[in-house]
Design a protein around this motif. Structure first.
Motif, PDB file in Angstrom:
ATOM      1  N   VAL A  56      44.787  44.762  26.611  1.00 51.95           N
ATOM      2  CA  VAL A  56      44.379  43.623  27.433  1.00 51.95           C
ATOM      3  C   VAL A  56      43.413  44.146  28.498  1.00 51.95           C
ATOM      4  O   VAL A  56      43.713  45.135  29.167  1.00 51.95           O
ATOM      5  CB  VAL A  56      45.601  42.942  28.094  1.00 51.95           C
ATOM      6  CG1 VAL A  56      45.174  41.762  28.947  1.00 51.95           C
ATOM      7  CG2 VAL A  56      46.601  42.507  27.034  1.00 51.95           C
ATOM      8  N   HIS A  68      50.034  34.355  27.157  1.00 53.31           N
ATOM      9  CA  HIS A  68      48.739  34.771  27.700  1.00 53.31           C
ATOM     10  C   HIS A  68      48.771  34.768  29.235  1.00 53.31           C
ATOM     11  O   HIS A  68      47.909  34.186  29.887  1.00 53.31           O
ATOM     12  CB  HIS A  68      47.612  33.877  27.172  1.00 53.31           C
ATOM     13  CG  HIS A  68      47.023  34.388  25.897  1.00 53.31           C
ATOM     14  ND1 HIS A  68      47.723  34.376  24.728  1.00 53.31           N
ATOM     15  CD2 HIS A  68      45.828  34.948  25.626  1.00 53.31           C
ATOM     16  CE1 HIS A  68      46.966  34.885  23.774  1.00 53.31           C
ATOM     17  NE2 HIS A  68      45.813  35.254  24.294  1.00 53.31           N
ATOM     18  N   ARG A 116      36.971  37.754  33.499  1.00 54.88           N
ATOM     19  CA  ARG A 116      36.924  38.060  32.060  1.00 54.88           C
ATOM     20  C   ARG A 116      38.177  37.562  31.340  1.00 54.88           C
ATOM     21  O   ARG A 116      38.098  36.955  30.265  1.00 54.88           O
ATOM     22  CB  ARG A 116      36.760  39.563  31.884  1.00 54.88           C
ATOM     23  CG  ARG A 116      36.620  40.005  30.469  1.00 54.88           C
ATOM     24  CD  ARG A 116      36.292  41.479  30.407  1.00 54.88           C
ATOM     25  NE  ARG A 116      36.377  41.945  29.041  1.00 54.88           N
ATOM     26  CZ  ARG A 116      36.507  43.206  28.711  1.00 54.88           C
ATOM     27  NH1 ARG A 116      36.550  44.134  29.636  1.00 54.88           N
ATOM     28  NH2 ARG A 116      36.584  43.559  27.451  1.00 54.88           N
ATOM     29  N   LEU A 117      39.339  37.807  31.937  1.00 56.18           N
ATOM     30  CA  LEU A 117      40.584  37.361  31.318  1.00 56.18           C
ATOM     31  C   LEU A 117      40.666  35.837  31.262  1.00 56.18           C
ATOM     32  O   LEU A 117      41.058  35.275  30.241  1.00 56.18           O
ATOM     33  CB  LEU A 117      41.787  37.927  32.068  1.00 56.18           C
ATOM     34  CG  LEU A 117      42.100  39.400  31.820  1.00 56.18           C
ATOM     35  CD1 LEU A 117      43.107  39.919  32.823  1.00 56.18           C
ATOM     36  CD2 LEU A 117      42.599  39.602  30.398  1.00 56.18           C
ATOM     37  N   ARG A 118      40.310  35.178  32.348  1.00 55.95           N
ATOM     38  CA  ARG A 118      40.365  33.711  32.363  1.00 55.95           C
ATOM     39  C   ARG A 118      39.439  33.101  31.327  1.00 55.95           C
ATOM     40  O   ARG A 118      39.786  32.115  30.683  1.00 55.95           O
ATOM     41  CB  ARG A 118      40.052  33.190  33.769  1.00 55.95           C
ATOM     42  CG  ARG A 118      41.221  33.420  34.710  1.00 55.95           C
ATOM     43  CD  ARG A 118      41.001  32.810  36.065  1.00 55.95           C
ATOM     44  NE  ARG A 118      42.207  32.991  36.876  1.00 55.95           N
ATOM     45  CZ  ARG A 118      42.220  33.140  38.176  1.00 55.95           C
ATOM     46  NH1 ARG A 118      41.085  33.104  38.858  1.00 55.95           N
ATOM     47  NH2 ARG A 118      43.353  33.305  38.813  1.00 55.95           N
ATOM     48  N   LYS A 119      38.256  33.690  31.150  1.00 58.61           N
ATOM     49  CA  LYS A 119      37.327  33.191  30.130  1.00 58.61           C
ATOM     50  C   LYS A 119      37.889  33.370  28.724  1.00 58.61           C
ATOM     51  O   LYS A 119      37.506  32.663  27.804  1.00 58.61           O
ATOM     52  CB  LYS A 119      35.977  33.900  30.247  1.00 58.61           C
ATOM     53  CG  LYS A 119      35.140  33.406  31.399  1.00 58.61           C
ATOM     54  CD  LYS A 119      33.798  34.098  31.449  1.00 58.61           C
ATOM     55  CE  LYS A 119      32.975  33.577  32.607  1.00 58.61           C
ATOM     56  NZ  LYS A 119      31.675  34.272  32.713  1.00 58.61           N
ATOM     57  N   SER A 120      38.812  34.322  28.574  1.00 54.51           N
ATOM     58  CA  SER A 120      39.450  34.576  27.278  1.00 54.51           C
ATOM     59  C   SER A 120      40.740  33.780  27.099  1.00 54.51           C
ATOM     60  O   SER A 120      41.479  34.018  26.147  1.00 54.51           O
ATOM     61  CB  SER A 120      39.762  36.070  27.137  1.00 54.51           C
ATOM     62  OG  SER A 120      38.591  36.821  27.189  1.00 54.51           O
ATOM     63  N   GLY A 121      41.050  32.880  28.049  1.00 54.50           N
ATOM     64  CA  GLY A 121      42.215  32.028  27.908  1.00 54.50           C
ATOM     65  C   GLY A 121      43.489  32.550  28.560  1.00 54.50           C
ATOM     66  O   GLY A 121      44.560  31.983  28.363  1.00 54.50           O
ATOM     67  N   TRP A 122      43.373  33.607  29.324  1.00 54.08           N
ATOM     68  CA  TRP A 122      44.542  34.165  29.998  1.00 54.08           C
ATOM     69  C   TRP A 122      44.726  33.508  31.357  1.00 54.08           C
ATOM     70  O   TRP A 122      43.758  33.174  32.030  1.00 54.08           O
ATOM     71  CB  TRP A 122      44.379  35.665  30.218  1.00 54.08           C
ATOM     72  CG  TRP A 122      44.538  36.471  28.973  1.00 54.08           C
ATOM     73  CD1 TRP A 122      43.592  36.697  28.019  1.00 54.08           C
ATOM     74  CD2 TRP A 122      45.702  37.156  28.541  1.00 54.08           C
ATOM     75  NE1 TRP A 122      44.102  37.476  27.029  1.00 54.08           N
ATOM     76  CE2 TRP A 122      45.400  37.781  27.328  1.00 54.08           C
ATOM     77  CE3 TRP A 122      46.983  37.309  29.082  1.00 54.08           C
ATOM     78  CZ2 TRP A 122      46.320  38.547  26.624  1.00 54.08           C
ATOM     79  CZ3 TRP A 122      47.897  38.069  28.391  1.00 54.08           C
ATOM     80  CH2 TRP A 122      47.564  38.674  27.166  1.00 54.08           C
TER      81      TRP A 122
END
Length: 151
Positions: A56, A68, A116-122
């Motif tokens: 991750v 997530h 970056r994580l939020r853009k990936s759905g996290w």
């Protein structure tokens, strides 16, 4: 291609004292006391998670993969809690430029990883060391509620 961000250089710097040097060297980036305390509380609630998940981005301290949900347990000093006060205090101390640059870079990296994580759905949660130490049970319960409400 991703460029590796370098830490400021120690060249030409001297520790404020031998004790200060030993203390800073003893700090670790993983398995800190406040992480362990929170992980223990989460386990008591019956929650299962991964620690320092290398797959991750940002290697979160606690990961609930199915939901997530990535949790970072940020140290107050290293991640710039109360940055305006900390920066002023660092400015009058030993190796001020180094420490201000180091912590500023850490804070910038934290924002980049969160984005970056939020853009990936996290869903990303950042918890301060002091808040964990003050009431680890409350932090664990907040995370449990987030997990319950997460699709």
């Amino acid at each position: 291609m991703k460029t590796q961000r370098k830490s400021p250089s120690f060249v030409g710097l001297k520790p404020a004292s031998a004790l200060s040097s030993r203390i800073k060297k003893a700090n670790t980036s993983r398995n800190t006391l406040h992480e362990a305390v929170l992980q223990n509380e989460l386990s008591k609630l019956g929650l299962r998670f991964q620690k320092n998940a290398a797959d991750v981005p940002g290697r979160p301290d606690i990961v609930f993969a199915r939901a997530h949900l990535a949790v970072f347990c940020d140290g107050d000093f290293w991640h710039g809690r109360k940055w305006n006060v900390l920066r002023r205090n660092l400015a009058i101390g030993t190796n001020a430029a180094y420490w201000c640059t180091k912590i500023s870079r850490n804070m910038k990296r934290d924002k980049e990883i969160t984005t970056r994580l939020r853009k990936s759905g996290w869903q990303v949660v950042r918890v301060w060391e002091t808040d964990i130490k003050k009431n680890p049970r409350a932090v664990a319960m907040d995370l449990k509620r987030l997990l319950r409400d997460r699709p």
